[in-house]
Motif scaffolding. Structure first.
Motif, PDB file in Angstrom:
ATOM      1  N   MET A   1       3.399   7.159  -9.729  1.00  0.00           N
ATOM      2  CA  MET A   1       2.079   6.761 -10.187  1.00  0.00           C
ATOM      3  C   MET A   1       1.271   8.014 -10.532  1.00  0.00           C
ATOM      4  O   MET A   1       1.489   9.081  -9.976  1.00  0.00           O
ATOM      5  CB  MET A   1       1.369   5.953  -9.101  1.00  0.00           C
ATOM      6  CG  MET A   1       2.067   4.623  -8.799  1.00  0.00           C
ATOM      7  SD  MET A   1       1.174   3.570  -7.646  1.00  0.00           S
ATOM      8  CE  MET A   1      -0.270   3.177  -8.589  1.00  0.00           C
ATOM      9  N   SER A   2       0.324   7.847 -11.401  1.00  0.00           N
ATOM     10  CA  SER A   2      -0.511   8.964 -11.829  1.00  0.00           C
ATOM     11  C   SER A   2      -1.547   9.276 -10.752  1.00  0.00           C
ATOM     12  O   SER A   2      -1.865   8.428  -9.910  1.00  0.00           O
ATOM     13  CB  SER A   2      -1.222   8.620 -13.135  1.00  0.00           C
ATOM     14  OG  SER A   2      -2.271   7.694 -12.889  1.00  0.00           O
ATOM     15  N   PRO A   3      -2.105  10.488 -10.780  1.00  0.00           N
ATOM     16  CA  PRO A   3      -3.188  10.805  -9.843  1.00  0.00           C
ATOM     17  C   PRO A   3      -4.358   9.822  -9.933  1.00  0.00           C
ATOM     18  O   PRO A   3      -4.929   9.441  -8.916  1.00  0.00           O
ATOM     19  CB  PRO A   3      -3.600  12.222 -10.256  1.00  0.00           C
ATOM     20  CG  PRO A   3      -2.348  12.824 -10.815  1.00  0.00           C
ATOM     21  CD  PRO A   3      -1.689  11.681 -11.540  1.00  0.00           C
ATOM     22  N   GLU A   4      -4.705   9.378 -11.131  1.00  0.00           N
ATOM     23  CA  GLU A   4      -5.809   8.420 -11.282  1.00  0.00           C
ATOM     24  C   GLU A   4      -5.459   7.078 -10.643  1.00  0.00           C
ATOM     25  O   GLU A   4      -6.318   6.439 -10.030  1.00  0.00           O
ATOM     26  CB  GLU A   4      -6.181   8.247 -12.751  1.00  0.00           C
ATOM     27  CG  GLU A   4      -6.908   9.444 -13.337  1.00  0.00           C
ATOM     28  CD  GLU A   4      -8.155   9.845 -12.559  1.00  0.00           C
ATOM     29  OE1 GLU A   4      -8.971   8.965 -12.210  1.00  0.00           O
ATOM     30  OE2 GLU A   4      -8.318  11.049 -12.287  1.00  0.00           O
ATOM     31  N   GLU A   5      -4.219   6.647 -10.778  1.00  0.00           N
ATOM     32  CA  GLU A   5      -3.789   5.394 -10.143  1.00  0.00           C
ATOM     33  C   GLU A   5      -3.822   5.532  -8.621  1.00  0.00           C
ATOM     34  O   GLU A   5      -4.222   4.607  -7.912  1.00  0.00           O
ATOM     35  CB  GLU A   5      -2.390   4.996 -10.616  1.00  0.00           C
ATOM     36  CG  GLU A   5      -2.350   4.549 -12.063  1.00  0.00           C
ATOM     37  CD  GLU A   5      -0.937   4.403 -12.601  1.00  0.00           C
ATOM     38  OE1 GLU A   5      -0.672   3.386 -13.274  1.00  0.00           O
ATOM     39  OE2 GLU A   5      -0.099   5.308 -12.353  1.00  0.00           O
TER      40      GLU A   5
ATOM     41  N   ALA B   1      -7.296   5.209  -7.388  1.00  0.00           N
ATOM     42  CA  ALA B   1      -7.715   3.805  -7.396  1.00  0.00           C
ATOM     43  C   ALA B   1      -7.213   3.092  -6.140  1.00  0.00           C
ATOM     44  O   ALA B   1      -7.930   2.256  -5.568  1.00  0.00           O
ATOM     45  CB  ALA B   1      -7.216   3.107  -8.653  1.00  0.00           C
ATOM     46  N   VAL B   2      -6.016   3.422  -5.684  1.00  0.00           N
ATOM     47  CA  VAL B   2      -5.476   2.828  -4.453  1.00  0.00           C
ATOM     48  C   VAL B   2      -6.337   3.239  -3.264  1.00  0.00           C
ATOM     49  O   VAL B   2      -6.713   2.407  -2.436  1.00  0.00           O
ATOM     50  CB  VAL B   2      -4.002   3.250  -4.235  1.00  0.00           C
ATOM     51  CG1 VAL B   2      -3.517   2.853  -2.841  1.00  0.00           C
ATOM     52  CG2 VAL B   2      -3.107   2.643  -5.304  1.00  0.00           C
TER      53      VAL B   2
ATOM     54  N   GLY C   1       2.315   3.683  -4.893  1.00  0.00           N
ATOM     55  CA  GLY C   1       1.059   2.959  -4.823  1.00  0.00           C
ATOM     56  C   GLY C   1       0.631   2.530  -3.437  1.00  0.00           C
ATOM     57  O   GLY C   1      -0.249   1.690  -3.294  1.00  0.00           O
ATOM     58  N   ARG C   2       1.223   3.128  -2.399  1.00  0.00           N
ATOM     59  CA  ARG C   2       0.857   2.780  -1.022  1.00  0.00           C
ATOM     60  C   ARG C   2       0.676   4.057  -0.201  1.00  0.00           C
ATOM     61  O   ARG C   2       1.347   5.057  -0.424  1.00  0.00           O
ATOM     62  CB  ARG C   2       1.949   1.922  -0.393  1.00  0.00           C
ATOM     63  CG  ARG C   2       2.069   0.567  -1.087  1.00  0.00           C
ATOM     64  CD  ARG C   2       3.357  -0.109  -0.758  1.00  0.00           C
ATOM     65  NE  ARG C   2       3.215  -0.901   0.471  1.00  0.00           N
ATOM     66  CZ  ARG C   2       4.248  -1.482   1.050  1.00  0.00           C
ATOM     67  NH1 ARG C   2       5.469  -1.361   0.581  1.00  0.00           N
ATOM     68  NH2 ARG C   2       4.061  -2.189   2.145  1.00  0.00           N
ATOM     69  N   LEU C   3      -0.246   3.995   0.766  1.00  0.00           N
ATOM     70  CA  LEU C   3      -0.461   5.137   1.653  1.00  0.00           C
ATOM     71  C   LEU C   3       0.781   5.330   2.506  1.00  0.00           C
ATOM     72  O   LEU C   3       1.239   4.400   3.182  1.00  0.00           O
ATOM     73  CB  LEU C   3      -1.671   4.891   2.559  1.00  0.00           C
ATOM     74  CG  LEU C   3      -2.999   4.578   1.875  1.00  0.00           C
ATOM     75  CD1 LEU C   3      -4.070   4.317   2.926  1.00  0.00           C
ATOM     76  CD2 LEU C   3      -3.405   5.674   0.939  1.00  0.00           C
ATOM     77  N   ALA C   4       1.331   6.549   2.488  1.00  0.00           N
ATOM     78  CA  ALA C   4       2.554   6.844   3.237  1.00  0.00           C
ATOM     79  C   ALA C   4       2.288   7.748   4.437  1.00  0.00           C
ATOM     80  O   ALA C   4       2.960   7.636   5.459  1.00  0.00           O
ATOM     81  CB  ALA C   4       3.594   7.495   2.322  1.00  0.00           C
ATOM     82  N   GLU C   5       1.344   8.653   4.288  1.00  0.00           N
ATOM     83  CA  GLU C   5       0.966   9.506   5.413  1.00  0.00           C
ATOM     84  C   GLU C   5      -0.442  10.009   5.192  1.00  0.00           C
ATOM     85  O   GLU C   5      -0.924  10.073   4.064  1.00  0.00           O
ATOM     86  CB  GLU C   5       1.942  10.663   5.616  1.00  0.00           C
ATOM     87  CG  GLU C   5       2.022  11.655   4.485  1.00  0.00           C
ATOM     88  CD  GLU C   5       3.023  12.764   4.771  1.00  0.00           C
ATOM     89  OE1 GLU C   5       2.898  13.441   5.827  1.00  0.00           O
ATOM     90  OE2 GLU C   5       3.921  12.963   3.943  1.00  0.00           O
TER      91      GLU C   5
ATOM     92  N   GLU D   1     -12.789   0.614   0.176  1.00  0.00           N
ATOM     93  CA  GLU D   1     -13.647  -0.548  -0.071  1.00  0.00           C
ATOM     94  C   GLU D   1     -13.256  -1.713   0.846  1.00  0.00           C
ATOM     95  O   GLU D   1     -14.123  -2.405   1.382  1.00  0.00           O
ATOM     96  CB  GLU D   1     -13.564  -0.965  -1.535  1.00  0.00           C
ATOM     97  CG  GLU D   1     -14.277  -0.006  -2.464  1.00  0.00           C
ATOM     98  CD  GLU D   1     -14.012  -0.255  -3.937  1.00  0.00           C
ATOM     99  OE1 GLU D   1     -13.182  -1.140  -4.279  1.00  0.00           O
ATOM    100  OE2 GLU D   1     -14.625   0.442  -4.765  1.00  0.00           O
ATOM    101  N   ALA D   2     -11.959  -1.925   1.039  1.00  0.00           N
ATOM    102  CA  ALA D   2     -11.494  -2.993   1.935  1.00  0.00           C
ATOM    103  C   ALA D   2     -11.895  -2.684   3.370  1.00  0.00           C
ATOM    104  O   ALA D   2     -12.313  -3.574   4.117  1.00  0.00           O
ATOM    105  CB  ALA D   2      -9.985  -3.168   1.820  1.00  0.00           C
ATOM    106  N   TYR D   3     -11.788  -1.420   3.753  1.00  0.00           N
ATOM    107  CA  TYR D   3     -12.204  -1.005   5.095  1.00  0.00           C
ATOM    108  C   TYR D   3     -13.688  -1.328   5.296  1.00  0.00           C
ATOM    109  O   TYR D   3     -14.063  -1.912   6.305  1.00  0.00           O
ATOM    110  CB  TYR D   3     -11.945   0.493   5.267  1.00  0.00           C
ATOM    111  CG  TYR D   3     -12.454   1.053   6.568  1.00  0.00           C
ATOM    112  CD1 TYR D   3     -11.670   1.005   7.709  1.00  0.00           C
ATOM    113  CD2 TYR D   3     -13.723   1.614   6.666  1.00  0.00           C
ATOM    114  CE1 TYR D   3     -12.135   1.506   8.905  1.00  0.00           C
ATOM    115  CE2 TYR D   3     -14.202   2.110   7.857  1.00  0.00           C
ATOM    116  CZ  TYR D   3     -13.396   2.061   8.979  1.00  0.00           C
ATOM    117  OH  TYR D   3     -13.869   2.552  10.163  1.00  0.00           O
ATOM    118  N   ASN D   4     -14.504  -0.969   4.327  1.00  0.00           N
ATOM    119  CA  ASN D   4     -15.942  -1.238   4.431  1.00  0.00           C
ATOM    120  C   ASN D   4     -16.241  -2.731   4.493  1.00  0.00           C
ATOM    121  O   ASN D   4     -17.235  -3.140   5.092  1.00  0.00           O
ATOM    122  CB  ASN D   4     -16.694  -0.586   3.273  1.00  0.00           C
ATOM    123  CG  ASN D   4     -16.829   0.912   3.446  1.00  0.00           C
ATOM    124  OD1 ASN D   4     -16.805   1.431   4.557  1.00  0.00           O
ATOM    125  ND2 ASN D   4     -16.953   1.623   2.341  1.00  0.00           N
TER     126      ASN D   4
END
Length: 150
Positions: free
Chosen positions: A1-5, A8-9, A115-119, A15-18
């Motif tokens: 995925m690109s840095p911009e993508e 966005a993740v 597209g997912r947080l890994a660490e 935003e979901a956390y908030n």
């Protein structure tokens, strides 16, 4: 995925956390997520940290100040605010609600995979956080040097 993508993740995650929406964890966090700040592995322990935080600081909010991405890594600086009105513990020691309002700057560094947080890592001023909770205080000399109130 690109840095911009990737940015966005991360934005969607914050935003979901908030919004207190933990349902995004399955979509945005890998099952074997490595949390280097809290020395734990797994999506569920990471999710539990958020649940505990929501209980202790129900109005906690993270405002994104800036975000930088390069390759698969995203750095985000936030201003976080909240009020300590619920049960919380620090290193297993219960901290009763103080009613104190907190504000602090935090930096998160996340590496993403597909597209997912890994660490991730968190950088903040833990001493200032504890001072605002009333758990630590400056010495008399420190108050003079830093012009700080207790």
């Amino acid at each position: 995925m690109s840095p911009e993508e990737n940015k966005a993740v991360v934005r969607r995650f914050i935003e979901a956390y908030n919004a207190r929406d933990l349902s995004v964890f399955d979509d945005l966090v890998v099952p074997d997520y490595a949390d280097h700040t809290h020395n734990q592995v797994g999506r569920e322990p990471f999710r539990q940290l958020f649940s505990l935080a929501f209980g202790a600081f129900p109005d906690w909010h993270e405002h994104i100040e800036e975000m930088i991405a390069e390759g698969d890594t995203v750095w985000v600086r936030v201003t976080a605010t909240g009020t300590h009105t619920g049960a919380w513990s620090l290193s297993g020691v219960p901290i009763p609600p103080t009613g104190r309002k907190l504000a602090m700057e935090m930096v998160f560094i996340w590496r993403l995979e597909n597209g997912r947080l890994a660490e991730g890592r968190e950088v903040d001023d833990s001493t200032e956080f504890l001072r605002q909770l009333g758990l630590v205080d400056y010495t008399e000399r420190g108050k003079k040097v830093f012009g700080a109130e207790g």
